[in-house]
Write an enzyme that holds these catalytic residues in place. Structure first.
Site, short mmCIF file in Angstrom:
data_model
loop_
_atom_site.label_atom_id
_atom_site.label_comp_id
_atom_site.label_asym_id
_atom_site.label_seq_id
_atom_site.Cartn_x
_atom_site.Cartn_y
_atom_site.Cartn_z
N TYR A 103 43.08 32.11 -4.92
CA TYR A 103 43.38 30.67 -4.81
C TYR A 103 44.88 30.54 -4.66
O TYR A 103 45.64 30.97 -5.54
CB TYR A 103 42.96 29.94 -6.10
CG TYR A 103 41.49 29.72 -6.26
CD1 TYR A 103 40.65 30.72 -6.75
CD2 TYR A 103 40.92 28.48 -5.97
CE1 TYR A 103 39.29 30.50 -6.93
CE2 TYR A 103 39.56 28.25 -6.15
CZ TYR A 103 38.75 29.27 -6.62
OH TYR A 103 37.40 29.05 -6.80
N PRO A 119 34.96 21.22 -4.35
CA PRO A 119 34.50 22.61 -4.44
C PRO A 119 35.49 23.58 -5.10
O PRO A 119 35.14 24.74 -5.33
CB PRO A 119 34.26 23.00 -2.99
CG PRO A 119 35.07 22.05 -2.18
CD PRO A 119 35.17 20.78 -2.96
N TYR A 151 35.38 28.62 -15.57
CA TYR A 151 35.02 29.14 -14.25
C TYR A 151 33.71 29.92 -14.30
O TYR A 151 32.83 29.72 -13.44
CB TYR A 151 36.15 30.03 -13.70
CG TYR A 151 36.08 30.23 -12.21
CD1 TYR A 151 36.66 29.30 -11.34
CD2 TYR A 151 35.42 31.32 -11.66
CE1 TYR A 151 36.57 29.46 -9.97
CE2 TYR A 151 35.33 31.49 -10.30
CZ TYR A 151 35.92 30.56 -9.45
OH TYR A 151 35.83 30.72 -8.09
N LYS A 199 31.55 24.53 -8.71
CA LYS A 199 30.56 24.09 -9.70
C LYS A 199 29.32 23.40 -9.11
O LYS A 199 28.32 23.25 -9.82
CB LYS A 199 31.23 23.10 -10.68
CG LYS A 199 32.24 23.73 -11.59
CD LYS A 199 31.57 24.51 -12.70
CE LYS A 199 32.50 25.48 -13.36
NZ LYS A 199 32.06 26.86 -13.37
N HIS A 207 31.93 39.70 -9.61
CA HIS A 207 33.39 39.61 -9.69
C HIS A 207 33.81 39.34 -11.13
O HIS A 207 33.32 38.39 -11.75
CB HIS A 207 33.92 38.47 -8.81
CG HIS A 207 33.95 38.81 -7.35
ND1 HIS A 207 34.68 38.12 -6.43
CD2 HIS A 207 33.33 39.81 -6.67
CE1 HIS A 207 34.51 38.65 -5.23
NE2 HIS A 207 33.69 39.67 -5.35
C1 FAD Z 1 29.26 20.65 3.65
C2 FAD Z 1 29.23 21.14 2.24
C3 FAD Z 1 29.95 22.28 1.88
C4 FAD Z 1 29.94 22.72 0.56
N1 FAD Z 1 30.68 23.81 0.24
C5 FAD Z 1 30.70 24.22 -1.05
C6 FAD Z 1 31.49 25.32 -1.43
O1 FAD Z 1 32.15 25.93 -0.59
N2 FAD Z 1 31.50 25.69 -2.74
C7 FAD Z 1 30.75 25.01 -3.68
O2 FAD Z 1 30.77 25.37 -4.87
N3 FAD Z 1 29.98 23.97 -3.35
C8 FAD Z 1 29.94 23.57 -2.06
N4 FAD Z 1 29.19 22.52 -1.73
C9 FAD Z 1 28.37 21.90 -2.77
C10 FAD Z 1 27.02 22.59 -2.94
O3 FAD Z 1 26.59 23.11 -1.73
C11 FAD Z 1 26.04 21.57 -3.51
O4 FAD Z 1 26.48 21.21 -4.81
C12 FAD Z 1 24.59 22.06 -3.56
O5 FAD Z 1 24.09 22.18 -2.25
C13 FAD Z 1 23.72 21.10 -4.38
O6 FAD Z 1 22.36 21.38 -4.18
P1 FAD Z 1 21.29 20.21 -4.12
O7 FAD Z 1 19.99 20.90 -3.96
O8 FAD Z 1 21.50 19.30 -5.26
O9 FAD Z 1 21.66 19.36 -2.83
P2 FAD Z 1 21.57 19.75 -1.28
O10 FAD Z 1 21.91 21.19 -1.10
O11 FAD Z 1 22.38 18.74 -0.56
O12 FAD Z 1 20.04 19.58 -0.93
C14 FAD Z 1 19.45 18.33 -0.76
C15 FAD Z 1 18.32 18.46 0.23
O13 FAD Z 1 17.66 17.21 0.37
C16 FAD Z 1 17.41 16.97 1.74
N5 FAD Z 1 17.30 15.54 1.93
C17 FAD Z 1 18.28 14.60 2.03
N6 FAD Z 1 17.76 13.37 2.20
C18 FAD Z 1 16.42 13.52 2.19
C19 FAD Z 1 15.34 12.62 2.33
N7 FAD Z 1 15.55 11.31 2.51
N8 FAD Z 1 14.07 13.10 2.28
C20 FAD Z 1 13.83 14.43 2.10
N9 FAD Z 1 14.84 15.36 1.98
C21 FAD Z 1 16.12 14.90 2.01
C22 FAD Z 1 18.60 17.60 2.44
O14 FAD Z 1 18.34 17.90 3.80
C23 FAD Z 1 18.80 18.85 1.62
O15 FAD Z 1 18.05 19.94 2.10
C24 FAD Z 1 29.18 22.04 -0.41
C25 FAD Z 1 28.45 20.91 -0.05
C26 FAD Z 1 28.47 20.45 1.26
C27 FAD Z 1 27.68 19.21 1.59
#
Ligand code: FAD
Length: 391
Positions: A201, A293, A385, A297, A73
């Protein structure tokens, strides 16, 4: 006791990508994930990839599918007062763009790559506990089917998201900066062809709405709602009526409707824990910071973190130098705070705040009006962005 070089907690985008980047540099890791494989793959979350994230996927050999199936995009629309205004991000940033590709697809690609390496990735582990990271003998203790296990490692990477255990293991030495917003997003995934080829948006007097997509056949839509909104009060007809009211513009544009495949409510929060390194425990992604969100980012910050962390760990193993690990937190926090500022700004410009005055709403509209009529202001939005290149 088993030994590895880096013990990674969490198989979200941050943990999986870190494991992959370390593997490419010949560094061993063990990834521990509390959830099951299918659950992790099916979790619908982010979908906007910055250019830096796509470059990282491609550069590390896991970009085939995003390049084939992702939707590039070059602009977004801002809608207010019944009109849509296009921001030509690519023209304003010297050719940069975003790519629409679901986070769950990124996770699927990274799990496949991990499995192909044969390096350990354990799902459904319990009671994960980081130990010994204040000294020279870190270890991860955990259980599998109730049986205790332990992995000794040189470093622990806390990639376990906002509700994980690693950040809290660092105890009171972390400083936390936080803001909760008095609204959330009701998000749906619908079996409907996107009626716009780019995101819209909308700041509407009934509240914010976002038109987005996941594929040529699936639309992703969001409505501003209460942070604790009860989904039971939102039958499909009500969701569509509200989306149409908030998104349709005077030129007749509106989202296509279709079967709702998934719906959920997400609260909105800005959160930063400082520093991102505590001795031999390193935090990355949502474990260290959360953004609302609106600026898209969260996933991209997680990818930028692990890109930097993998380079710092590689430098340590190649030369014995801790310099990049020492700089890991400060450099990450600089990017994080810039993303926090941008995400807060987009959020406050586009949402109706409970208790706001008519003055506040007129001011928001004036800001949007200025934004879409000033090349300087549009450039600022576009640069933030699409994101700056990863270090
Ligand atoms: C419900 C939701 C909707 C979202 N929607 C958007 C969106 O529309 N647009 C956007 O830009 N961002 C969105 N985000 C944010 C984006 O998804 C996150 O920033 C991204 O997932 C970050 O990745 P991460 O790997 O740091 O964390 P996560 O994706 O949260 O991964 C962390 C992992 O650690 C695991 N975990 C947790 N505790 C433990 C433990 N004690 N032991 C072992 N494993 C564990 C979890 O199960 C998970 O698989 C959303 C977040 C959420 C929660």
């Amino acid at each position: 006791m088993r030994r590895t070089q880096v013990g990674i907690v969490g198989a979200g985008p941050a943990g999986l990508m870190l494991g992959h980047l370390l593997h490419l540099r010949g560094i061993d890791s063990v990834i521990l994930e509390v959830r099951g494989r299918e659950y992790v793959i099916d979790r619908v979350r982010a979908g906007v990839l910055e250019q830096g994230t796509v470059d990282l996927l491609r550069g590390s050999g896991v970009g085939d599918r995003v390049l084939r199936e992702g939707m590039r995009h070059e602009g977004i629309y801002l809608a207010f007062n019944g009109r849509r205004h296009r921001i030509d991000m690519t023209a304003l940033t010297g050719g940069r763009a975003i790519t629409i590709y679901g986070q769950n697809e990124v996770v699927k690609d990274l799990i496949e790559a991990r499995v192909a390496t044969g390096r350990p990735l354990h799902f459904e582990v319990g009671d994960v506990a980081p130990h010994g990271f204040e000294g020279d003998a870190p270890a991860l203790r955990f259980t599998v089917d109730g049986e205790p296990h332990e992995v000794a490692c040189d470093f622990i990477a806390g990639c376990d998201g906002f509700h994980g255990v690693c950040r809290s293991a660092a105890g009171n030495d972390l400083r936390v900066y936080e803001r909760e917003y008095p609204f959330g997003w009701l998000g749906i995934l619908a079996k409907a062809a996107p009626s716009s080829s780019e995101l819209v948006y909308s700041n509407h007097e009934r509240g914010f709405a976002l038109f987005s997509m996941r594929s040529p056949a699936v639309t992703r839509l969001y409505l501003q709602c209460a942070p604790d909104e009860d989904l039971a009060e939102w039958p499909d007809e009500r969701i569509w009526a509200e989306l149409q009211a908030r998104l349709q513009t005077d030129d007749g544009w509106h989202p296509n409707e279709g079967e709702i495949l998934q719906k959920g409510v997400t609260g909105m929060r800005s959160f930063v824990a400082e520093p991102m390194r505590y001795h031999r425990l390193l935090l990355a992604g949502d474990a260290a910071h959360i953004v609302p969100p609106t600026g898209a980012k969260g996933l991209n910050l997680a990818m930028a973190d692990v890109s930097r962390l993998a380079s710092a760990l590689a430098a340590f193993y190649e030369t014995g130098s801790m310099r990049l690990l020492d700089e890991y937190s400060d450099r990450g926090l600089r990017r994080t705070w810039r993303a926090q500022r941008f995400s807060w700004w987009m959020t406050t410009m586009l949402h109706r705040v409970p208790g706001e005055t008519p003055f506040d709403y007129r001011r928001q509209l004036a800001e949007l009006d200025y934004l879409v009529s000033s090349r300087a202001a549009m450039t600022s939005l576009a640069e933030n962005y699409v994101g700056t290149p990863f270090e």
